[in-house]
Scaffold this active site. Structure first.
Site, PDB file in Angstrom:
ATOM      1  N   ALA A  62       0.832  -1.206   0.000  1.00  0.00           N
ATOM      2  CA  ALA A  62       0.000   0.000   0.000  1.00  0.00           C
ATOM      3  C   ALA A  62       0.862   1.249   0.000  1.00  0.00           C
ATOM      4  O   ALA A  62       2.068   1.189   0.260  1.00  0.00           O
ATOM      5  CB  ALA A  62      -0.913   0.005   1.216  1.00  0.00           C
ATOM      6  N   ASN A  63       0.244   2.366  -0.296  1.00  0.00           N
ATOM      7  CA  ASN A  63       0.877   3.675  -0.152  1.00  0.00           C
ATOM      8  C   ASN A  63       0.403   4.306   1.141  1.00  0.00           C
ATOM      9  O   ASN A  63      -0.672   3.987   1.642  1.00  0.00           O
ATOM     10  CB  ASN A  63       0.439   4.594  -1.302  1.00  0.00           C
ATOM     11  CG  ASN A  63       1.283   4.407  -2.539  1.00  0.00           C
ATOM     12  OD1 ASN A  63       2.328   3.773  -2.506  1.00  0.00           O
ATOM     13  ND2 ASN A  63       0.819   4.960  -3.625  1.00  0.00           N
ATOM     14  N   ARG A  64       1.163   5.262   1.637  1.00  0.00           N
ATOM     15  CA  ARG A  64       0.724   6.046   2.782  1.00  0.00           C
ATOM     16  C   ARG A  64      -0.256   7.097   2.310  1.00  0.00           C
ATOM     17  O   ARG A  64       0.108   7.974   1.540  1.00  0.00           O
ATOM     18  CB  ARG A  64       1.926   6.793   3.349  1.00  0.00           C
ATOM     19  CG  ARG A  64       2.501   6.192   4.560  1.00  0.00           C
ATOM     20  CD  ARG A  64       3.591   7.103   5.096  1.00  0.00           C
ATOM     21  NE  ARG A  64       4.780   6.318   5.384  1.00  0.00           N
ATOM     22  CZ  ARG A  64       4.870   5.467   6.405  1.00  0.00           C
ATOM     23  NH1 ARG A  64       3.871   5.323   7.233  1.00  0.00           N
ATOM     24  NH2 ARG A  64       5.967   4.776   6.594  1.00  0.00           N
ATOM     25  N   ALA A 106      -3.869   7.949  -3.675  1.00  0.00           N
ATOM     26  CA  ALA A 106      -2.463   7.528  -3.772  1.00  0.00           C
ATOM     27  C   ALA A 106      -2.458   6.078  -4.221  1.00  0.00           C
ATOM     28  O   ALA A 106      -2.472   5.153  -3.405  1.00  0.00           O
ATOM     29  CB  ALA A 106      -1.768   7.684  -2.427  1.00  0.00           C
ATOM     30  N   VAL A 107      -2.496   5.900  -5.524  1.00  0.00           N
ATOM     31  CA  VAL A 107      -2.630   4.560  -6.103  1.00  0.00           C
ATOM     32  C   VAL A 107      -1.271   3.868  -6.093  1.00  0.00           C
ATOM     33  O   VAL A 107      -0.261   4.476  -6.448  1.00  0.00           O
ATOM     34  CB  VAL A 107      -3.152   4.668  -7.554  1.00  0.00           C
ATOM     35  CG1 VAL A 107      -3.340   3.292  -8.160  1.00  0.00           C
ATOM     36  CG2 VAL A 107      -4.448   5.468  -7.601  1.00  0.00           C
TER      37      VAL A 107
END
Ligand code: C5P
Length: 228
Positions: free
Chosen positions: A29-31, A95-96
């Site tokens: 994942a992204n933050r 934020a993909v």
């Protein structure tokens, strides 16, 4: 809302991170807190728009008056975005994750012995670029975000051209950006709005205030309903 500058308009917003499964219990994942994207969706609804918010996993309530589609992965997010078209304006604040696991394990990967499993990655679809390059159903106004740690404006201008969007909202997410607590997960943001006409530097403000200002600009750009 029954009235407001976006009455009769459909505004599509993406928000939050995406989760890309590795196996049934692990993900990449992204933050991203989703705070800015959710604030934009809420502001658009207050301005009278019909709003579809396609959100990755976040710890935020669904904004009032907004049609929220909850998704996990980038591919799910793209499908939900395409299903929500047509829209007058689309704002891509999510934020993909750029990459996902090339293959998702059907069972939990086990820590057996000392063999560390290799993680092969493959590229995710770029949702913003895909929608900005649609020939048929492209929203009239397509807005992307850019989080950079250096050369913020120059990188964002290049991103605007490459992705084919109309505007880029760029922010400096480096530690030296001077925003207490940091932009990521924080409550304030200092952004640059990059358009075909040039660059505007917006002073630091709450994410809610940045959302209000952006939505006012979207309404001005779309103009009154019925106009071309
Ligand atoms: O290339 P970069 O990730 O920095 O671009 C950021 C912008 O592109 C954001 O608006 C983000 O929502 C969008 N994006 C997207 N799909 C991706 C990657 C980024 O929509 N796979």
């Amino acid at each position: 809302a029954a009235s407001g500058p976006l009455k009769g308009r459909h505004v599509l917003v993406t928000s939050g991170p995406t989760h890309e499964p590795i196996d049934p219990v692990r993900y990449i994942a992204n933050r991203s807190s989703g705070k800015q994207g959710h604030a934009i969706a809420a502001a658009a609804a207050r301005a009278g728009a019909q709003v579809t918010l396609v959100s990755g996993p976040v710890n935020l309530p669904d904004p009032a008056g907004v049609d929220v589609r909850h998704v996990e992965s980038a591919r799910d997010m793209l499908a939900a975005v395409e299903a929500a078209l047509p829209a007058d304006a689309a704002i891509f604040a999510a934020a993909v994750a750029d990459w996902r696991a090339a293959s998702e394990a059907g069972e939990k990967l086990k820590k057996d012995g000392n063999a560390i499993p290799p993680l092969m990655l493959t590229e995710n679809p770029d949702i913003l670029a895909t929608v900005a390059h649609l020939s048929n159903r492209r929203p009239r106004l397509v807005v992307g975000f850019a989080a950079e740690t250096q050369n913020v404006v120059a990188y964002a201008q290049a991103k605007r051209a490459r992705k084919g969007c109309d505007w880029i909202v760029a922010n400096d997410v480096s530690q030296h950006s001077g925003i207490a607590g940091g932009v990521m997960g924080g409550d304030s943001n200092a952004v640059h709005l990059i358009t075909a006409e040039g660059v505007e530097h917006w002073p630091e403000a709450s994410k809610a205030a940045v959302a209000e200002k952006l939505i006012a600009r979207v309404a001005a750009s779309l103009g009154p309903l019925g106009a071309a």
